[in-house]
Design an enzyme around this catalytic site. Structure first.
Site, PDB file in Angstrom:
ATOM      1  N   PRO A  88       0.820  -1.224   0.000  1.00 55.51           N
ATOM      2  CA  PRO A  88       0.000   0.000   0.000  1.00 55.51           C
ATOM      3  C   PRO A  88       0.849   1.268   0.000  1.00 55.51           C
ATOM      4  CG  PRO A  88      -0.698  -1.514   1.741  1.00 55.51           C
ATOM      5  CD  PRO A  88       0.574  -2.059   1.172  1.00 55.51           C
ATOM      6  N   GLU A 116       1.741  -9.939   6.841  1.00 53.35           N
ATOM      7  CA  GLU A 116       2.659  -9.035   7.513  1.00 53.35           C
ATOM      8  C   GLU A 116       3.385  -8.131   6.548  1.00 53.35           C
ATOM      9  OE1 GLU A 116       4.106 -12.513   7.826  1.00 53.35           O
ATOM     10  OE2 GLU A 116       3.435 -13.124   9.825  1.00 53.35           O
ATOM     11  N   ARG A 153      -3.336  -8.062 -21.091  1.00 58.78           N
ATOM     12  CA  ARG A 153      -4.295  -7.726 -22.151  1.00 58.78           C
ATOM     13  C   ARG A 153      -3.687  -6.870 -23.251  1.00 58.78           C
ATOM     14  NH1 ARG A 153      -7.136  -3.472 -20.879  1.00 58.78           N
ATOM     15  NH2 ARG A 153      -8.956  -3.986 -22.085  1.00 58.78           N
ATOM     16  N   ASP A 168      -7.584   2.826 -29.284  1.00 57.82           N
ATOM     17  CA  ASP A 168      -8.309   4.090 -29.469  1.00 57.82           C
ATOM     18  C   ASP A 168      -8.363   4.891 -28.180  1.00 57.82           C
ATOM     19  OD1 ASP A 168     -10.851   2.979 -31.829  1.00 57.82           O
ATOM     20  OD2 ASP A 168      -8.707   3.379 -32.006  1.00 57.82           O
TER      21      ASP A 168
HETATM   22  C1  4GS Z   1      -1.684  -3.995  -1.084  1.00 57.72           C
HETATM   23  C2  4GS Z   1      -2.424  -3.030  -1.768  1.00 57.72           C
HETATM   24  C3  4GS Z   1      -1.971  -4.541   0.260  1.00 57.72           C
HETATM   25  C4  4GS Z   1      -0.631  -5.014   3.181  1.00 57.72           C
HETATM   26  C5  4GS Z   1      -0.353  -7.252   2.113  1.00 57.72           C
HETATM   27  C6  4GS Z   1      -0.626  -5.676   4.526  1.00 57.72           C
HETATM   28  C7  4GS Z   1      -0.348  -7.836   3.517  1.00 57.72           C
HETATM   29  C8  4GS Z   1      -1.139  -5.968   2.115  1.00 57.72           C
HETATM   30  N1  4GS Z   1      -0.681  -4.334  -1.863  1.00 57.72           N
HETATM   31  N2  4GS Z   1      -1.832  -2.819  -2.936  1.00 57.72           N
HETATM   32  N3  4GS Z   1       0.166  -6.875   4.483  1.00 57.72           N
HETATM   33  N4  4GS Z   1      -3.529  -2.379  -1.365  1.00 57.72           N
HETATM   34  N5  4GS Z   1      -1.010  -5.364   0.797  1.00 57.72           N
HETATM   35  O1  4GS Z   1      -2.977  -4.246   0.842  1.00 57.72           O
HETATM   36  O2  4GS Z   1      -0.766  -3.617  -2.988  1.00 57.72           O
END
Ligand code: 4GS
Length: 251
Positions: A88, A116, A153, A168
């Site tokens: 994230p 984790e 894709r 396009d």
């Molecule tokens: C994301 C997300 C995600 C984060 C994986 C907490 C386990 C988790 N990874 N985009 N630990 N949103 N990863 O939530 O890529």
């Protein structure tokens, strides 16, 4: 293009790679999918891959040793690959990045965590950190599958004839206009008349206006990133006028 997933749950990747468009692309040899399990590189009796965080606190952290050995193996298999960590904290994934990854044509190695966080020294070995959105999942497998799906894709032959249609809307970020098919009347709801008129210019205008409307209603921030075409200004103003005069509950 080869996609290598470094994951503690290879079954998740294998199941998803067996079906639909990606399943067919794998069968046709257009893409290949490989999993490497960091647990296979664990050395202790319990085959552990995580440990408690330095500095204390709850939860566990994925250790550098097993993940980095798995990554070394992946790089042996695909020396020119780009390594992508799913987190994230990464760059929010958008279509231009997807298209750039497909155009680069480099194999991709996905570092998927589970439960984790990664030890920072794993993340340091990634070329790119990507996030699929501002929400927290239990693992990086679904984000990695999203990216493979979105990239694949664009690879020659994967969608067949549909790719040209895709080209396009290459740089366009408008939401899609509403689509209809038979029957013309369903539960009292009619297909818009213009779509049955056979007037191709009028249909194209209607679709563009409805794409602008959907974007205005649902994702107005995208209007600032779109490529304005000739005639868009007039369609946009017409649409805004209609939105203003609309009764509550209508449309
Ligand atoms: C994301 C997300 C995600 C984060 C994986 C907490 C386990 C988790 N990874 N985009 N630990 N949103 N990863 O939530 O890529």
């Amino acid at each position: 293009m080869e996609f290598i997933f470094i994951t503690l749950f290879p079954e998740m990747i294998e199941q998803a790679s067996r079906v639909s468009i990606i399943g067919r692309a794998v069968e046709q040899g257009l893409v290949s999918v490989t999993c490497i399990n960091p647990r296979d590189y664990a050395t202790d009796r319990h085959r552990s891959v995580d440990a408690s965080p330095c500095g204390g606190g709850a939860g566990m952290v994925l250790q550098a040793g097993t993940y980095c050995k798995a990554l070394d193996r992946a790089r042996e298999l695909a020396p020119d690959a780009l390594t992508v960590a799913l987190t994230p904290v990464g760059e929010p994934l958008r279509q231009p990045r997807v298209e750039a990854l497909a155009a680069a044509g480099r194999d991709l190695i996905f570092l998927c965590g589970h439960y984790e966080g990664f030890d920072e020294r794993i993340l340091e070995r990634a070329d790119l950190r990507l996030s699929v959105g501002d929400f927290v999942l239990t693992g990086g497998e679904l984000p990695a599958l999203c990216i493979m799906d979105a990239v694949a894709r664009f690879l020659p032959g994967v969608l067949g004839k549909m790719v040209s249609a895709e080209e396009d809307s290459f740089a366009d970020v408008l939401l899609e206009y509403p689509q209809y098919t038979r029957p013309v009347c369903y539960e009292g709801r009619q297909v818009p008349e213009v779509l049955l008129s056979g007037n191709h210019a009028a249909i194209a205008r209607w679709r563009r206006k409805e794409a602008l409307r959907a974007t205005y209603r649902c994702r107005p921030e995208l209007l600032g990133r779109m490529h304005w075409q000739k005639g868009d200004g007039a369609l946009f103003l017409e649409m805004l006028e209609e939105e203003k005069t609309k009764q509550p509950g209508e449309g």
